[in-house]
Design an enzyme around this catalytic site. Sequence first.
Site, PDB file in Angstrom:
ATOM      1  N   HIS A 153       5.755   4.995   2.056  1.00 62.14           N
ATOM      2  CA  HIS A 153       4.478   5.262   2.714  1.00 62.14           C
ATOM      3  C   HIS A 153       4.146   6.752   2.781  1.00 62.14           C
ATOM      4  O   HIS A 153       3.006   7.119   3.058  1.00 62.14           O
ATOM      5  CB  HIS A 153       4.431   4.624   4.110  1.00 62.14           C
ATOM      6  CG  HIS A 153       5.227   5.303   5.165  1.00 62.14           C
ATOM      7  ND1 HIS A 153       6.467   4.859   5.567  1.00 62.14           N
ATOM      8  CD2 HIS A 153       4.970   6.388   5.938  1.00 62.14           C
ATOM      9  CE1 HIS A 153       6.921   5.637   6.542  1.00 62.14           C
ATOM     10  NE2 HIS A 153       6.033   6.572   6.787  1.00 62.14           N
ATOM     11  N   ASP A 183      10.233   0.126   1.675  1.00 60.28           N
ATOM     12  CA  ASP A 183       9.587   1.393   2.029  1.00 60.28           C
ATOM     13  C   ASP A 183      10.393   2.589   1.535  1.00 60.28           C
ATOM     14  O   ASP A 183      10.573   3.575   2.251  1.00 60.28           O
ATOM     15  CB  ASP A 183       9.352   1.489   3.535  1.00 60.28           C
ATOM     16  CG  ASP A 183       8.349   2.588   3.894  1.00 60.28           C
ATOM     17  OD1 ASP A 183       7.590   3.002   2.993  1.00 60.28           O
ATOM     18  OD2 ASP A 183       8.327   3.024   5.058  1.00 60.28           O
ATOM     19  N   SER A 256       9.348  10.995   8.574  1.00 60.12           N
ATOM     20  CA  SER A 256       9.402   9.871   7.639  1.00 60.12           C
ATOM     21  C   SER A 256      10.078  10.279   6.341  1.00 60.12           C
ATOM     22  O   SER A 256       9.688  11.269   5.706  1.00 60.12           O
ATOM     23  CB  SER A 256       7.987   9.379   7.321  1.00 60.12           C
ATOM     24  OG  SER A 256       7.447   8.663   8.377  1.00 60.12           O
ATOM     25  N   ILE A 315      10.534 -20.031   4.706  1.00 61.05           N
ATOM     26  CA  ILE A 315      11.650 -20.400   5.582  1.00 61.05           C
ATOM     27  C   ILE A 315      11.397 -19.924   7.008  1.00 61.05           C
ATOM     28  O   ILE A 315      10.603 -19.008   7.240  1.00 61.05           O
ATOM     29  CB  ILE A 315      12.979 -19.810   5.068  1.00 61.05           C
ATOM     30  CG1 ILE A 315      12.836 -18.308   4.768  1.00 61.05           C
ATOM     31  CG2 ILE A 315      13.474 -20.565   3.849  1.00 61.05           C
ATOM     32  CD1 ILE A 315      14.103 -17.639   4.265  1.00 61.05           C
TER      33      ILE A 315
END
Length: 519
Positions: A153, A183, A256, A315
């Site tokens: 990101h 990510d 990040s 699931i």
Amino acid sequence: MTDVSGKGSSTLGAWARSKRLVLLGTTAALVLGGAAVGNNGGVQGLWTTPARAETGSVAPLPANAFSFADVVDHVRGAVVSIKVKIAETADASDSDDGPQQLSPDDPLERFFRRFGGEEGTPFVFRHNHPHVEMAQGSGFIISSDGYLVTNNHVVDHATEVTITMDDGTTHPAKVIGTDKRTDLALLKIKSGGPFKYVGFASKPPRVGDWVIAVGNPFGLGGTVTAGIVSARGRDINSGPYDDYLQIDAPVNRGNSGGPTFNTQGEVVGINTAIYSPSGGSVGIGFDIPADEAHGVIAALESKGTVTRGWIGVQIQPVTSDIADSLGLKGETGALVADTEKDSPASKAGIKTGDVILGVNGDPVDGPRELARKIAALGPNVDASLLVWHDGAQKTFDVKLGTLPNDQVASADADSGTGTDNSASALASFGLTLAPSDSVPGAVAAGVVVTNVDPDGTAAQKGLKVGDVILQAGGKQVATPGQVADVLGDAKKAGRKAILLRIKSGDETHFVALELGKAS
């Protein structure tokens, strides 16, 4: 905490005499002692009170005692700041009527809350106006020739990437490959070198181990914070492979993609998200574990993409009610809520209502573990699945496919027949149903929920108006009478619960309706 820096000696004396602050000081001493264990390799001196001078003041500690400075000096040259230029053009369908409020469960809301976006913050979407945005993040170099790791990101939709080293020098970089599901992104510095680099840890940290986060919070450049591993295996609902480390080392916007190190200077995690009611750090950060990142980064380096195994099922967890309704003894495994047409699972004979209990002899605790195991095996691999099928354990041999970028589940239901003298039977569960073909806009098969008593059993299980019952007790249903018949038969057989297969919006799942709670 009280700030005692810059206070006079009388204030410090009062602080030393305060029982409450002495306790806090003791806690700090124990924490610092923990650092001493990591630095000195032993426990000697952990409980030792420093020698005091004759005046009663505390003697100075030895240089570098209880310090992370050596570790920081060892790794900081490999940690970089990342600046990204993103050129975007708003879609023609975007509105320019001003700020739009995102709902708390909107996927965009979760995305914008990563590293600081406040819940419910209005975001402006402008109509067909090209604009350039700048983004910032962190990363770390993993090879002398300039390969580096960050979050997807951070560089998503990047048109230009610039790397700033710890010494302030800058280099252009290119994106080698990205993986949205974890990510992660792999970049390559275009010029310069050789570079200082760091490696991934060979084993995962334990809960309680010291960790050090290094990054670029708020664009400030190389910043170091320390804390411990608070928990492992966290699921924050960001994807099917969530298995995050939780740390309390402060991380903020701009961290990040930055690394979290152990006290040996090895990368144990990649900073990815924080829990933050305020937008800043509250001591709850989440890292992608190094063992997961290592495999993804290796695949990105060799192929530029990540391919994963796939069996083609939706699931969900096995609850106690579901286990009772299926005759299972435990609440382990992953319940198959839907199988995709022509998928590896459907070709092998696995069907909705089955429970996958193991993969290649290894037990499966729940859906997340099954997803990770299948993905890790890769495509075109033969796998042996232990399945609870028609009331007994059975082994299925499945040749795994390749996980597609976008999965579309299908639910095919036969119509069937049945009586409609069911209003009173269904009312005992707080349900009013109608055939789907009688409700405008409903799906072509199943029975539509037209009313739910908020105090009834069905409402307690989450059923709501507009949901479609596709199966009851493993049987396709098309009329309310068929649903009532299945519920009645299950009661007569002494069953505690009955499984309903529900289509809610675009998702399909099972609900265990407890028979004993019907009024």
